[in-house]
Scaffold this motif. Structure first.
Motif, PDB file in Angstrom:
ATOM      1  N   SER A  78       0.811  -1.215   0.000  1.00  0.00           N
ATOM      2  CA  SER A  78       0.000   0.000   0.000  1.00  0.00           C
ATOM      3  C   SER A  78       0.845   1.266   0.000  1.00  0.00           C
ATOM      4  O   SER A  78       0.504   2.263  -0.648  1.00  0.00           O
ATOM      5  CB  SER A  78      -0.930  -0.009   1.214  1.00  0.00           C
ATOM      6  N   LEU A  79       1.984   1.218   0.700  1.00  0.00           N
ATOM      7  CA  LEU A  79       2.839   2.402   0.815  1.00  0.00           C
ATOM      8  C   LEU A  79       3.898   2.488  -0.277  1.00  0.00           C
ATOM      9  O   LEU A  79       4.655   3.464  -0.348  1.00  0.00           O
ATOM     10  CB  LEU A  79       3.538   2.396   2.182  1.00  0.00           C
ATOM     11  N   GLY A  80       3.951   1.472  -1.110  1.00  0.00           N
ATOM     12  CA  GLY A  80       4.940   1.491  -2.175  1.00  0.00           C
ATOM     13  C   GLY A  80       6.331   1.113  -1.734  1.00  0.00           C
ATOM     14  O   GLY A  80       7.326   1.523  -2.348  1.00  0.00           O
ATOM     15  N   LEU A  81       6.418   0.304  -0.686  1.00  0.00           N
ATOM     16  CA  LEU A  81       7.716  -0.162  -0.202  1.00  0.00           C
ATOM     17  C   LEU A  81       8.031  -1.531  -0.812  1.00  0.00           C
ATOM     18  O   LEU A  81       7.122  -2.290  -1.140  1.00  0.00           O
ATOM     19  CB  LEU A  81       7.695  -0.267   1.328  1.00  0.00           C
ATOM     20  N   GLN A 121       2.397  -0.450  -9.209  1.00  0.00           N
ATOM     21  CA  GLN A 121       1.046  -0.390  -9.761  1.00  0.00           C
ATOM     22  C   GLN A 121      -0.036  -0.670  -8.726  1.00  0.00           C
ATOM     23  O   GLN A 121      -1.223  -0.457  -8.983  1.00  0.00           O
ATOM     24  CB  GLN A 121       0.898  -1.354 -10.946  1.00  0.00           C
ATOM     25  N   TYR A 122       0.375  -1.161  -7.540  1.00  0.00           N
ATOM     26  CA  TYR A 122      -0.617  -1.500  -6.510  1.00  0.00           C
ATOM     27  C   TYR A 122      -0.613  -0.521  -5.340  1.00  0.00           C
ATOM     28  O   TYR A 122      -1.308  -0.740  -4.349  1.00  0.00           O
ATOM     29  CB  TYR A 122      -0.358  -2.917  -5.989  1.00  0.00           C
ATOM     30  N   ILE A 123       0.143   0.557  -5.447  1.00  0.00           N
ATOM     31  CA  ILE A 123       0.206   1.543  -4.362  1.00  0.00           C
ATOM     32  C   ILE A 123      -1.180   2.139  -4.114  1.00  0.00           C
ATOM     33  O   ILE A 123      -1.826   2.653  -5.036  1.00  0.00           O
ATOM     34  CB  ILE A 123       1.208   2.669  -4.704  1.00  0.00           C
ATOM     35  N   GLY A 124      -1.626   2.025  -2.884  1.00  0.00           N
ATOM     36  CA  GLY A 124      -2.902   2.608  -2.495  1.00  0.00           C
ATOM     37  C   GLY A 124      -4.136   1.887  -2.999  1.00  0.00           C
ATOM     38  O   GLY A 124      -5.264   2.326  -2.749  1.00  0.00           O
ATOM     39  N   LYS A 125      -3.966   0.771  -3.695  1.00  0.00           N
ATOM     40  CA  LYS A 125      -5.106   0.052  -4.253  1.00  0.00           C
ATOM     41  C   LYS A 125      -5.636  -0.991  -3.268  1.00  0.00           C
ATOM     42  O   LYS A 125      -4.884  -1.590  -2.510  1.00  0.00           O
ATOM     43  CB  LYS A 125      -4.726  -0.628  -5.570  1.00  0.00           C
ATOM     44  N   ASN A 126      -6.940  -1.203  -3.329  1.00  0.00           N
ATOM     45  CA  ASN A 126      -7.581  -2.215  -2.491  1.00  0.00           C
ATOM     46  C   ASN A 126      -7.649  -3.520  -3.289  1.00  0.00           C
ATOM     47  O   ASN A 126      -8.437  -3.639  -4.231  1.00  0.00           O
ATOM     48  CB  ASN A 126      -8.983  -1.760  -2.090  1.00  0.00           C
ATOM     49  N   VAL A 127      -6.793  -4.468  -2.952  1.00  0.00           N
ATOM     50  CA  VAL A 127      -6.732  -5.722  -3.697  1.00  0.00           C
ATOM     51  C   VAL A 127      -7.015  -6.910  -2.786  1.00  0.00           C
ATOM     52  O   VAL A 127      -6.860  -6.843  -1.570  1.00  0.00           O
ATOM     53  CB  VAL A 127      -5.349  -5.915  -4.356  1.00  0.00           C
ATOM     54  N   GLN A 128      -7.458  -7.972  -3.410  1.00  0.00           N
ATOM     55  CA  GLN A 128      -7.591  -9.257  -2.728  1.00  0.00           C
ATOM     56  C   GLN A 128      -6.225  -9.929  -2.794  1.00  0.00           C
ATOM     57  O   GLN A 128      -5.801 -10.385  -3.855  1.00  0.00           O
ATOM     58  CB  GLN A 128      -8.648 -10.125  -3.419  1.00  0.00           C
ATOM     59  N   LEU A 129      -5.548  -9.989  -1.685  1.00  0.00           N
ATOM     60  CA  LEU A 129      -4.196 -10.517  -1.654  1.00  0.00           C
ATOM     61  C   LEU A 129      -4.207 -12.031  -1.487  1.00  0.00           C
ATOM     62  O   LEU A 129      -4.966 -12.574  -0.674  1.00  0.00           O
ATOM     63  CB  LEU A 129      -3.414  -9.871  -0.509  1.00  0.00           C
ATOM     64  N   VAL A 130      -3.353 -12.710  -2.256  1.00  0.00           N
ATOM     65  CA  VAL A 130      -3.166 -14.157  -2.144  1.00  0.00           C
ATOM     66  C   VAL A 130      -1.681 -14.409  -1.917  1.00  0.00           C
ATOM     67  O   VAL A 130      -0.846 -13.934  -2.700  1.00  0.00           O
ATOM     68  CB  VAL A 130      -3.627 -14.906  -3.404  1.00  0.00           C
ATOM     69  N   ILE A 131      -1.350 -15.124  -0.867  1.00  0.00           N
ATOM     70  CA  ILE A 131       0.044 -15.422  -0.559  1.00  0.00           C
ATOM     71  C   ILE A 131       0.263 -16.926  -0.656  1.00  0.00           C
ATOM     72  O   ILE A 131      -0.429 -17.707  -0.012  1.00  0.00           O
ATOM     73  CB  ILE A 131       0.427 -14.910   0.838  1.00  0.00           C
ATOM     74  N   LYS A 132       1.236 -17.303  -1.461  1.00  0.00           N
ATOM     75  CA  LYS A 132       1.508 -18.722  -1.713  1.00  0.00           C
ATOM     76  C   LYS A 132       2.760 -19.195  -0.982  1.00  0.00           C
ATOM     77  O   LYS A 132       3.827 -18.586  -1.088  1.00  0.00           O
ATOM     78  CB  LYS A 132       1.670 -18.970  -3.207  1.00  0.00           C
TER      79      LYS A 132
END
Length: 277
Positions: free
Chosen positions: A62-65, A106-117
């Motif tokens: 979210s913060l672009g780190l 491209q995902y900075i500040g975006k509300n996404v459904q996160l999937v971690i594998k």
């Protein structure tokens, strides 16, 4: 919401990440958690450390780190962490993925459904993680899994599963004293046994391919998916691997897949592989 994705090593979880990354508002990450960085023997259990790590990953995106991924070279486009080239010294395909940091601007500040594998780590802690996250598991016919394990240079090709053994006392005890081949059989059965209580959240690789990914996206409640045609990638195997497969076929057809595959399905796949070589 954050989903966790796990599965048998070489069962197609990387493919699943690619399918999910083609869906709107989904972001699937390939092994962003390094199991070796979890702190053992502390007052904070491993599953709570994972929960904290997930929150850290979400905040960083979210913060672009930068965040760490299992393959920083390919990033979200990782196709296969194992290359096709065969090492002349070992006769096996080598790992081409290089762990490192990436920046997902491209995902900075975006509300996404996160999937971690993660494969072994999440499976070893499945019972605890299920209390914190929705989890989807992936299985594959043992014939194809074993053939892959026998032709790559990864710990599982030596009958070792470091993240699994470190976080599952049950698996570690079962592997103790076994030879390499029987450790591999035991590891495969351990994965299936772990997923059996969560059958509704488990999908077979074969069904993902046959349905062009529909069987997978349904587990994530995606109602209008973007799907592409999928197909099996048949590979030819060296004679020593085929000899190993023939010698082990009685054991393979007797493996306990906890209902995910019938003996007939395993036998049919064995015959198909051996007849095409």
């Amino acid at each position: 919401m954050t989903f966790l994705l796990t599965g048998v090593p070489r069962a197609g979880t990387t493919l699943c990440c690619n399918i999910l990354n083609n869906q709107k508002v989904f972001l699937a990450l390939h092994e962003p958690i390094n199991p070796s960085k979890l702190i053992p023997d502390t007052r904070t259990p491993a599953y709570l450390q994972i929960k904290d790590k997930v929150l850290e990953i979400k905040k960083s995106i979210s913060l672009g780190l930068p965040i760490e991924l299992g393959d920083a070279k390919q990033g979200l486009a990782v196709n296969n962490p194992v290359g096709l080239n065969v090492d002349a010294a070992t006769g096996k395909r080598k790992l081409q993925a290089v762990r490192g940091s990436v920046l997902l601007k491209q995902y900075i500040g975006k509300n996404v459904q996160l999937v971690i594998k993660q494969n072994a780590l999440f499976t070893a802690l499945l019972t605890e993680l299920r209390r914190e996250f929705p989890i989807v598991c992936v299985v594959r016919n043992p014939v194809d899994v074993l053939l892959s394990w026998w032709t790559i240079s990864l710990p599982v090709s030596r009958g070792r599963l470091p993240a699994g053994e470190q976080n599952s006392a049950l698996l570690a005890s079962r592997l103790r004293g076994l030879d390499e081949l029987n450790r591999q059989f035991t590891i495969y059965e351990w994965f299936c046994e772990s997923y059996e209580p969560y059958r509704q959240n488990t999908v077979r690789y074969e069904d993902i391919i046959i349905t062009n990914g529909q069987a997978l996206v349904e587990k994530f409640n995606i109602t209008s998916p973007s799907l592409s045609e999928l197909a099996y990638q048949e590979r030819h195997f060296p004679e020593d691997v085929l000899h190993k497969l023939r010698a082990a076929q009685n054991h393979i057809t007797s493996m306990n897949t906890f209902g995910f595959y019938t003996k007939q399905e395993i036998t049919d796949r064995l015959q198909q592989v051996l007849s095409q070589q």
